[in-house]
Design an enzyme around this catalytic site. Structure first.
Site, short mmCIF file in Angstrom:
data_model
loop_
_atom_site.label_atom_id
_atom_site.label_comp_id
_atom_site.label_asym_id
_atom_site.label_seq_id
_atom_site.Cartn_x
_atom_site.Cartn_y
_atom_site.Cartn_z
N SER A 21 31.73 -1.11 10.36
CA SER A 21 30.84 0.01 10.05
C SER A 21 30.06 -0.18 8.75
CB SER A 21 31.65 1.31 9.96
OG SER A 21 32.64 1.20 8.96
N THR A 212 28.05 3.21 5.20
CA THR A 212 28.53 2.64 6.46
C THR A 212 27.55 2.90 7.60
OG1 THR A 212 29.80 4.67 6.87
CG2 THR A 212 30.93 2.87 5.74
N TYR A 213 27.94 2.49 8.79
CA TYR A 213 27.08 2.56 9.97
C TYR A 213 26.38 3.92 10.06
CZ TYR A 213 25.62 2.47 14.86
OH TYR A 213 24.88 2.53 16.02
N PRO A 214 25.04 3.94 10.16
CA PRO A 214 24.29 5.18 9.95
C PRO A 214 24.07 6.06 11.17
CG PRO A 214 22.77 3.34 10.12
CD PRO A 214 24.15 2.76 10.22
#
Length: 443
Positions: A21, A212-214
Site C-alpha cells: 500500500s 499509502t495507496y490512495p
C-alpha cells in the site's frame, strides 16, 4: 486484471498475492511478509467481473438502443450514453434540479421558551403534541395566532422539570480516511474538486512516497501495522508540527480503526515512514497530507469526554425540550481546535452549551416565548462533497420498496462487521472524475 490473465493462460498452479500500500521501505517489507493465497479474493474478482459484464450487457446495448430511439424522435447528437453508475448519478442530479425548480416555500414559526430555574437560565424548543392546532403534516406551526395564544398561556407561568438526564459520554476519534471521505472533507474544508484531490493523492503516494495507496474505499487498518506506529509517528512529527496536543498521545493505544477483518484488500489512507521536506509539496498536497496525518495521530489520542444534559419542561400543558453539552476532556479533539461535540437535532433556538443544574420536579418560570418567522428553503444544488455523500448513501434516495429492502440488508450486514457487504453507488476511483455532470445556471 491478473486473474483474467491467469485464466486466459490456463494457469493451474497455486497463486499467492502480495498487497503493498506504499512505496516506502517499511511498507514494502511488510507487504512481502504478508503474502496470502489468491483464493481469498475470489469474491472481489467475481464482483469486478459482474460490474464488467453489466457494462457490456446493459451499458453498451442500452446506449445503442437509446441513441437509435432518440434519433427516431429527432435527436441531433451523435449518441446518448447509458452507464451503470453514470445514469444513476445523473438521475440524482436531475431529481435534485426538479425538486429545486418545483419547490414551493412554506412560511412557518419556530417557538422557543425562556426559562429561569434556581441556579440559572436556559432556553428550550417547543415540542407540540400531534393534535396541536395550526400544524402542517410535518409538524411545523403555520398559524401566528396559535403562537401568540401559546405565549399568552405560558408567559409568567411556573412549570416544572418533568424529564432530566445528565450523562457522561465519550466520542471516539473519526476513522482514518478512505478516498471518498477524504474527497468530501477536501471539498467542504478547502473547496478542492474531486479530480484534483485524486491527482494530489496519487502524487503523495507515487512521487513523494508520503502516503499509502490512495484509492482505497476502506477506513480500517490491519492490526499487524500497529507495530509501525512509532516509526510513522517519528516521520510525521519530523515533517509537521502539531505542538502541545501531542502530549497526550500514546502509541500503544489501539482505536477501533485497527481491525484486520475489515481490511480485505487495501487499508485506509495513512502516512508512511518517509521523512521529507514538505515545503516542496503543492498547496493541495500539503493540505491533504496534514489532514491524513492528523486523522492517523487521532487514533492514539484519548477519547473525547463530555457531559450531555437533556431537559423537558412542562408549563400550562405545553412541553419544551433542550439539551446541552459540557466538555470534560478534549482527547483527540485537541488536534481539531474549534470542532464541536456532535449533537442530534441541533437547533440554535433550543440548544445550550451549558445548562444549569436542576432535577425532575424543580420549578421552572417561563419568561415568555421567542417567536421566529421562518421560511422553508429548497434543497441545495449538489456539490462535489454532497454528491459524493449521496453516492455513498444512495439508499436514502431509493423509493422502490424492494430495492430499499436490499439496501437495508447491506447496511445491516455492514453494522454486523461484513464490510464488503456494504453498498453504494460507484467505486473508490470516484465516478465524479469520469462522469460529465450537467450544470444549471443556479450552480
Amino acid at each position: 486484471l491478473i486473474d483474467e490473465i491467469l485464466e486466459f493462460l490456463g494457469n493451474r498452479k497455486p497463486v499467492r498475492r502480495v498487497l503493498i500500500s506504499g512505496f516506502d521501505e517499511t511498507t514494502v517489507a511488510n507487504g512481502l511478509k504478508g503474502e496470502c493465497d489468491n483464493a481469498g479474493f475470489i469474491g472481489l474478482r467475481d464482483a469486478a467481473r459482474s460490474r464488467s459484464r453489466a457494462d457490456w450487457l446493459a451499458g453498451m446495448n442500452l446506449s445503442r438502443a437509446i441513441s437509435l430511439h432518440a434519433k427516431e424522435c429527432g435527436f441531433q447528437g451523435s449518441h446518448i450514453a447509458y452507464g451503470r453508475v453514470m445514469t444513476a448519478l445523473l438521475g440524482l442530479i436531475v431529481q435534485r434540479d426538479l425538486a429545486i425548480e418545483n419547490f414551493v416555500p412554506v412560511d412557518y414559526f419556530a417557538l422557543s421558551a425562556r426559562f429561569k430555574v434556581t441556579k440559572g437560565d436556559f432556553r428550550a424548543r417547543w415540542k407540540p403534541y400531534p393534535s396541536q392546532a395550526g400544524l402542517d403534516e410535518r409538524g411545523r406551526l403555520l398559524d401566528r395566532r396559535v403562537a401568540d395564544q401559546l405565549n399568552t398561556a405560558v408567559q409568567g407561568k411556573t412549570g416544572k422539570v418533568v424529564e432530566y438526564s445528565d450523562t457522561e459520554k465519550t466520542e471516539s476519534a473519526p476513522l482514518p480516511f478512505s478516498v471518498d471521505q477524504l474527497q468530501i472533507l477536501a471539498s467542504k474544508k478547502f473547496g478542492y474538486k474531486s479530480d484534483a484531490v485524486l491527482k494530489a493523492l496519487q502524487s503523495l503516494y507515487e512521487k513523494h512516497e508520503l502516503t499509502t495507496y490512495p484509492r482505497s474505499d476502506c477506513q480500517y487498518l490491519p492490526e499487524s501495522q500497529h507495530a509501525d506506529a512509532p516509526e510513522v509517528y517519528a516521520a510525521v512529527t519530523n515533517n509537521l508540527q502539531f505542538g502541545a496536543p501531542l502530549q497526550d498521545i500514546d502509541l500503544t493505544r489501539k482505536s477501533r480503526a485497527w481491525n484486520t477483518s475489515k481490511t480485505p484488500v487495501h487499508h485506509a489512507i495513512i502516512p508512511t515512514t518517509r521523512r521529507a521536506n514538505i515545503s516542496v509539496l503543492s498547496g493541495i498536497e500539503q493540505d491533504l497530507y496534514e489532514e491524513i496525518c492528523r486523522r492517523y495521530l487521532a487514533q492514539f489520542m484519548p477519547l473525547h469526554r463530555y457531559r450531555q444534559v437533556e431537559v423537558v419542561v412542562e408549563v400550562s400543558g405545553q412541553r419544551f425540550g433542550t439539551s446541552g453539552t459540557t466538555p470534560l476532556l478534549p482527547g483527540w479533539k485537541a488536534l481539531y481546535p474549534g470542532m464541536k461535540t456532535k449533537k442530534k437535532g441541533e437547533d440554535d433556538s433550543g440548544e445550550n452549551d451549558v445548562l444549569p443544574p436542576m432535577a425532575v420536579g424543580d420549578a421552572a418560570l417561563c419568561e415568555g416565548l421567542d417567536i421566529t418567522a421562518k421560511k422553508t428553503t429548497p434543497p441545495d444544488h449538489f456539490t462535489d462533497a454532497t454528491l459524493l455523500d449521496a453516492m455513498i448513501n444512495v439508499h436514502k434516495y431509493v423509493t422502490d420498496e424492494r430495492i430499499k429492502a436490499i439496501f437495508k440488508q447491506m447496511i445491516d450486514d455492514r453494522k454486523a462487521g461484513e464490510e464488503e457487504a456494504a453498498g453504494g453507488l460507484g467505486t473508490a476511483d470516484s465516478t465524479l472524475t469520469r462522469t460529465p455532470i450537467p450544470r444549471t445556471s443556479g450552480q
